[in-house]
Write a protein that holds these residues in place. Structure first.
Motif, PDB file in Angstrom:
ATOM      1  N   UNK A  23       0.842  -1.193   0.000  1.00 47.89           N
ATOM      2  CA  UNK A  23       0.000   0.000   0.000  1.00 47.89           C
ATOM      3  C   UNK A  23       0.880   1.248   0.000  1.00 47.89           C
ATOM      4  N   UNK A  24       0.540   2.262  -0.790  1.00 48.81           N
ATOM      5  CA  UNK A  24       1.357   3.490  -0.809  1.00 48.81           C
ATOM      6  C   UNK A  24       1.208   4.270   0.487  1.00 48.81           C
ATOM      7  N   UNK A  80       4.889  10.226  12.435  1.00 49.01           N
ATOM      8  CA  UNK A  80       5.443   9.240  13.379  1.00 49.01           C
ATOM      9  C   UNK A  80       5.728   7.905  12.699  1.00 49.01           C
ATOM     10  N   UNK A  81       4.834   7.512  11.800  1.00 51.92           N
ATOM     11  CA  UNK A  81       5.034   6.338  10.956  1.00 51.92           C
ATOM     12  C   UNK A  81       4.554   6.719   9.558  1.00 51.92           C
ATOM     13  N   UNK A  82       5.022   6.038   8.516  1.00 53.46           N
ATOM     14  CA  UNK A  82       4.537   6.364   7.165  1.00 53.46           C
ATOM     15  C   UNK A  82       3.011   6.342   7.117  1.00 53.46           C
ATOM     16  N   UNK A  83       2.422   7.409   6.586  1.00 54.36           N
ATOM     17  CA  UNK A  83       0.967   7.555   6.636  1.00 54.36           C
ATOM     18  C   UNK A  83       0.313   6.988   5.385  1.00 54.36           C
ATOM     19  N   UNK A  87      -6.782  -0.094  -0.320  1.00 54.68           N
ATOM     20  CA  UNK A  87      -5.758   0.382   0.609  1.00 54.68           C
ATOM     21  C   UNK A  87      -6.399   0.946   1.874  1.00 54.68           C
ATOM     22  N   UNK A  88      -5.726   0.829   3.025  1.00 56.09           N
ATOM     23  CA  UNK A  88      -6.275   1.408   4.253  1.00 56.09           C
ATOM     24  C   UNK A  88      -6.376   2.918   4.131  1.00 56.09           C
ATOM     25  N   UNK A  89      -7.350   3.494   4.811  1.00 57.05           N
ATOM     26  CA  UNK A  89      -7.576   4.933   4.696  1.00 57.05           C
ATOM     27  C   UNK A  89      -6.756   5.735   5.686  1.00 57.05           C
TER      28      UNK A  89
END
Length: 343
Positions: free
Chosen positions: A53-54, A130-133, A194-196
């Motif tokens: 996922x991007x 904090x983490x790749x969004x 992909x997750x939102x």
């Protein structure tokens, strides 16, 4: 949906303009249920289950408030009171503004107060995620539905995603964008979405599009006035842009440069010319363009009708100050590099 035709004789008043016409596809997004294999705005994507996922790893911009000392506020108000012309700075006022800017620091954008509270200066600073969004789905476009969609390398499907935070980029301020060109025939297996991700307090809710069905329509439009041949440029009037250049979400056509005037859009890889691929607009039309560009099927909607907003602002997306994000692509280079511009 169908756009009203140009009034009879409109093109005749500008001889030679008809030869410069170029098709673009008005997408006409309208709220509605969409499927994973549809062309749409804001819906689920036909995403390969085995493809990562991007995500966005670029720093996003956050507005901070810096207190301004009361004595500096008093000096500023005293300087403002010495003005003899409302919009002409008094002696020393510019220096006080510079003092406030230095106090607030890099990223300074102005100052003010909230509900009569203390005066504060505003600045934007970059912070890492904090983490790749996860990137949010923006649009999925099938070439079979959108005739002006480019087909780099034989692709017939474009998926557009972005990060719903403000980012400072080379030529734009807003979401980072990810483009994915695919061949539908190669999409096999069970599609996944992909997750939102979470927008949260610092994300921008107006970057989460409402799911919208598309009603594509191919329309001819014409160049921005300053890009016309010289003999035509001097003959256009103030209504030219609202008459000959379509507002709203579209694929292809010409770019409207009403905010900045025309500038080059070179490919980030080869520095050659790019073409306008997609316009993500905050509105389908406004008070100055509704008579020309409001679809025939929606002409009955009155300006005070609540249903007008599903027609005028169907996606809920707001770019900049009710502007548009334009995506220019280079079909010649591998991976189809692109350039963003906000107007």
């Amino acid at each position: 949906m169908k756009t009203p035709p140009l009034p009879p004789g409109t093109l005749d008043r500008l001889p030679g303009l008809a030869d410069l016409g170029r098709t673009a596809t008005r997408l006409h997004p309208r709220p509605g249920a969409v499927g994973v294999r549809d062309s749409h705005v804001g819906g689920p994507l036909w995403w390969p289950a085995d493809e990562p996922r991007p995500t966005c790893e670029h720093p996003y911009m956050v507005r901070e408030e810096v207190p301004i000392p009361a004595e500096l506020v008093d000096r500023m108000r005293a300087a403002e009171a010495r003005r003899t012309v409302a919009h002409q700075l008094a002696d020393g006022e510019r220096e006080l503004r510079d003092e406030i800017a230095d106090l607030v620091g890099p990223g300074f954008t102005g100052w003010g107060s909230r509900d009569g509270g203390p005066m504060v200066g505003y600045r934007y600073v970059a912070r890492p995620h904090p983490t790749p969004h996860p990137m949010l789905p923006v649009a999925q476009l099938r070439a079979d539905d959108v005739p002006d969609l480019p087909r780099p390398g034989g692709a017939d499907l474009l998926q557009v995603l972005w990060c719903p935070f403000e980012h400072q980029q080379t030529r734009s301020w807003g979401p980072t964008v990810s483009l994915h060109w695919r061949r539908e025939a190669e999409l096999t297996g069970v599609p996944t979405e992909p997750p939102t991700g979470e927008i949260g307090e610092i994300g921008n809710e107006v970057y989460r599009p409402r799911p919208c069905r598309l009603h594509p329509e191919q329309v001819v439009e014409y160049p921005y006035p300053e890009e016309l041949p010289e003999e035509l440029r001097g003959r256009v009037d103030d209504d030219y842009v609202s008459t000959f250049m379509m507002p709203g979400w579209k694929v292809g056509g010409y770019a409207n440069w009403s905010v900045t005037d025309p500038h080059e859009t070179p490919c980030p890889s080869c520095a050659g010319p790019t073409g306008l691929t997609l316009v993500v607009d905050s509105k389908e039309y406004d008070g100055g363009t509704r008579d020309r560009w409001r679809p025939v099927e929606e002409q009955h909607l009155e300006w005070a009708d609540p249903e007008r907003f599903d027609s005028q602002e169907p996606t809920g997306v707001q770019v900049g100050r009710w502007g548009a994000l334009r995506i220019f692509t280079c079909p010649r280079c591998p991976d189809t590099p692109f350039l963003l511009d906000v107007q």
